[in-house]
Design an enzyme around this catalytic site. Structure first.
Site, PDB file in Angstrom:
ATOM      1  N   GLY A 135      17.030 168.703  98.390  1.00 62.36           N
ATOM      2  CA  GLY A 135      16.299 169.819  97.796  1.00 62.36           C
ATOM      3  C   GLY A 135      16.552 170.017  96.306  1.00 62.36           C
ATOM      4  O   GLY A 135      16.200 171.054  95.756  1.00 62.36           O
ATOM      5  N   ALA A 136      17.130 169.027  95.636  1.00 63.32           N
ATOM      6  CA  ALA A 136      17.392 169.142  94.195  1.00 63.32           C
ATOM      7  C   ALA A 136      16.282 168.503  93.372  1.00 63.32           C
ATOM      8  O   ALA A 136      16.411 168.359  92.158  1.00 63.32           O
ATOM      9  CB  ALA A 136      18.734 168.500  93.849  1.00 63.32           C
ATOM     10  N   ASP A 184       6.985 159.627  95.449  1.00 63.92           N
ATOM     11  CA  ASP A 184       8.407 159.499  95.776  1.00 63.92           C
ATOM     12  C   ASP A 184       8.662 158.263  96.623  1.00 63.92           C
ATOM     13  O   ASP A 184       9.608 157.505  96.391  1.00 63.92           O
ATOM     14  CB  ASP A 184       8.896 160.730  96.555  1.00 63.92           C
ATOM     15  CG  ASP A 184       8.764 162.012  95.746  1.00 63.92           C
ATOM     16  OD1 ASP A 184       8.399 161.937  94.561  1.00 63.92           O
ATOM     17  OD2 ASP A 184       9.030 163.088  96.320  1.00 63.92           O
TER      18      ASP A 184
HETATM   19  P1  ADP Z   1      14.029 166.637  98.102  1.00 62.02           P
HETATM   20  O1  ADP Z   1      13.242 165.488  98.633  1.00 62.02           O
HETATM   21  O2  ADP Z   1      13.622 167.034  96.732  1.00 62.02           O
HETATM   22  O3  ADP Z   1      15.503 166.422  98.191  1.00 62.02           O
HETATM   23  P2  ADP Z   1      12.783 167.940 100.311  1.00 62.02           P
HETATM   24  O4  ADP Z   1      12.648 169.370 100.690  1.00 62.02           O
HETATM   25  O5  ADP Z   1      11.546 167.142 100.121  1.00 62.02           O
HETATM   26  O6  ADP Z   1      13.714 167.896  99.009  1.00 62.02           O
HETATM   27  O7  ADP Z   1      13.637 167.177 101.403  1.00 62.02           O
HETATM   28  C1  ADP Z   1      14.886 167.712 101.817  1.00 62.02           C
HETATM   29  C2  ADP Z   1      14.971 167.593 103.330  1.00 62.02           C
HETATM   30  O8  ADP Z   1      15.095 166.194 103.702  1.00 62.02           O
HETATM   31  C3  ADP Z   1      16.202 168.258 103.919  1.00 62.02           C
HETATM   32  O9  ADP Z   1      15.970 169.627 104.152  1.00 62.02           O
HETATM   33  C4  ADP Z   1      16.370 167.476 105.227  1.00 62.02           C
HETATM   34  O10 ADP Z   1      15.485 167.957 106.214  1.00 62.02           O
HETATM   35  C5  ADP Z   1      15.940 166.080 104.826  1.00 62.02           C
HETATM   36  N1  ADP Z   1      17.102 165.285 104.450  1.00 62.02           N
HETATM   37  C6  ADP Z   1      17.475 164.920 103.210  1.00 62.02           C
HETATM   38  N2  ADP Z   1      18.632 164.208 103.231  1.00 62.02           N
HETATM   39  C7  ADP Z   1      18.998 164.133 104.534  1.00 62.02           C
HETATM   40  C8  ADP Z   1      20.096 163.535 105.242  1.00 62.02           C
HETATM   41  N3  ADP Z   1      21.085 162.895 104.598  1.00 62.02           N
HETATM   42  N4  ADP Z   1      20.131 163.668 106.591  1.00 62.02           N
HETATM   43  C9  ADP Z   1      19.152 164.320 107.245  1.00 62.02           C
HETATM   44  N5  ADP Z   1      18.103 164.904 106.643  1.00 62.02           N
HETATM   45  C10 ADP Z   1      18.015 164.823 105.311  1.00 62.02           C
HETATM   46 MG    MG Z   2      11.177 165.504  98.948  1.00 55.85          MG
END
Ligand code: ADP
Ligand code: MG
Length: 389
Positions: free
Chosen positions: A129-130, A179
């Site tokens: 989420g960053a 992405d």
């Molecule tokens: P970003 O892609 O910018 O980091 P998003 O909201 O698109 O933010 O995606 C974040 C989401 O992806 C998390 O809330 C989770 O559901 C999933 N996610 C990201 N990394 C992991 C991980 N290591 N294990 C499980 N789910 C993950």
């Molecule tokens: Mg994303």
């Protein structure tokens, strides 16, 4: 560090986690990177151009086939997903973060790729989420692991589209394909020029280290509540502007077309469209300059991009503006907000010797304004998704 940019110890850690969860060794380990967008914001859904960079933060997926047709994905960071039968996957009943992983499996099957059941353990150092696309790193690492385990030859663009489909149709987030495309097609020391209409990819050299420069991401750690509503409204305004201008997408108009239609568009749609048109031009200009090995235009083009997002597209916010100003004041040669806006991160190009100064200045500026403390990370342009072991 191994050649693909992942730490050897991270691979060992995910193999150990797999062993502990599954009781056997994985058949392989795959990796897919997160990304930062250097330039080209809100151009993707206008069928325009973007210039993202795959970075050395990534998701690792250790995987092994199962013969019962069940997909079982576990995350070191987010815990175990629910085991799901691959022959009977209902995309609307995939819970939580499994939507990204099992959703990609579903989308690959929709493309006609037959997958076997599998145990998968993922571990990611892309912060969630960053704005560095932890979601695409997860989709692409798991998708590549499953496809290769099943012996399927998947085209990187097809796999990117499967990840996007998971995110749009299973998770329900209206994202473009940037992405996933950069996570699949990234290359060390390069940015990726993506034509969001044709999905044509061109690798653009980004020789920062040779010039003593470092790519830096400043995560403001804020997301304003109106982010998703604001995104939807910007998208709708662009669609209306395209319709009023009689084209399929804003990709198809010039600045003269937009300014000449001021009466038809009205002030707000004119400014939204002007951002898209000028942003596309900036992306192409930067890609050409970088291809010629010129870094000097970075500062002006990123500054113009930030101003356009702030003034015409109105998606910046005080935290992003403060981080851009602080980075530039502390010696960054270029800085702008990156991602959809209303919070998220800033991308900056910083002389390597000034990174600590930029970090300190961003933190003190945030403290003085009463904002959350930003996290400042140096990142490298890294390769796209690949098998590591
Ligand atoms: P970003 O892609 O910018 O980091 P998003 O909201 O698109 O933010 O995606 C974040 C989401 O992806 C998390 O809330 C989770 O559901 C999933 N996610 C990201 N990394 C992991 C991980 N290591 N294990 C499980 N789910 C993950
Ligand atoms: Mg994303």
């Amino acid at each position: 560090m191994d050649a693909a940019g992942g730490g050897v110890s991270r691979v060992d850690t995910v193999v150990d986690a797999f062993h502990a969860a599954v009781g056997e060794a994985p058949e392989g380990v795959w990796q897919a990177p997160g990304r930062v967008n250097l330039l080209g914001e809100h151009t993707d859904y206008n069928e325009g151009f973007v210039l993202p960079v795959a970075i050395d933060l990534s998701c690792l997926a250790a995987a092994r086939r199962r013969d019962d047709g069940v997909l079982h994905v576990r995350s070191v960071q987010h815990g175990a997903g629910q085991p799901l039968p691959l022959d009977d996957l209902d995309p609307h009943r995939i819970p939580g973060w499994s939507g990204y992983a099992a959703g990609t499996a579903w989308a690959l099957q929709q493309q006609g790729i037959e997958l076997s059941g599998a145990d998968v353990v993922v571990s990611s150092d892309v912060p969630s989420g960053a704005g560095l696309s932890s979601s695409a790193a997860l989709e692409c690492s798991v998708g590549l692991a499953l496809a290769e385990l099943a012996g399927a030859r998947v085209d990187p663009t097809a796999l990117a589209l499967a990840g996007q489909r998971a995110e749009v149709e299973v998770v329900g987030a209206p994202v473009g394909v940037m992405d996933q495309m950069v996570s699949m097609h990234g290359r060390a020391g390069s940015a990726i020029l993506l034509d969001c209409r044709s999905l044509e990819v061109r690798r653009v050299p980004l020789h920062l280290a040779e010039a003593g420069l470092q790519l830096v991401v400043i995560d403001t750690r804020v997301t304003h509540a109106h982010a998703s509503g604001g995104y939807a409204a910007r998208r709708a305004a662009c669609e209306q502007a395209a319709e009023l201008l009689g084209v399929r997408a804003l990709r198809d108009v010039t600045l003269e077309d937009v300014e000449g239609a001021a009466d038809v568009l009205g002030d707000e749609r004119l400014r939204r469209a002007r951002h898209v048109v000028t942003e596309n031009a900036r992306v192409l200009a930067l890609a050409d300059a970088l291809t010629r090995g010129e870094l000097a235009p970075l500062g002006g083009l990123l500054a113009a991009g930030h101003a356009s997002l702030r003034e015409d597209f109105e998606v910046s916010c005080p935290e992003l503006d403060a981080a851009v100003d602080a980075a530039l004041a502390a010696g960054a040669v270029a800085a702008r907000m990156t991602g959809g806006g209303f919070g998220g991160s800033v991308v900056a190009i910083v002389p390597a010797a000034q990174v600590d100064r930029v970090r300190a200045r961003c933190r003190s500026a945030a403290a003085a304004a009463g904002f959350s403390q930003p996290v400042v990370r140096g990142v490298q342009a890294a390769p796209g998704a690949a098998r590591l072991r």
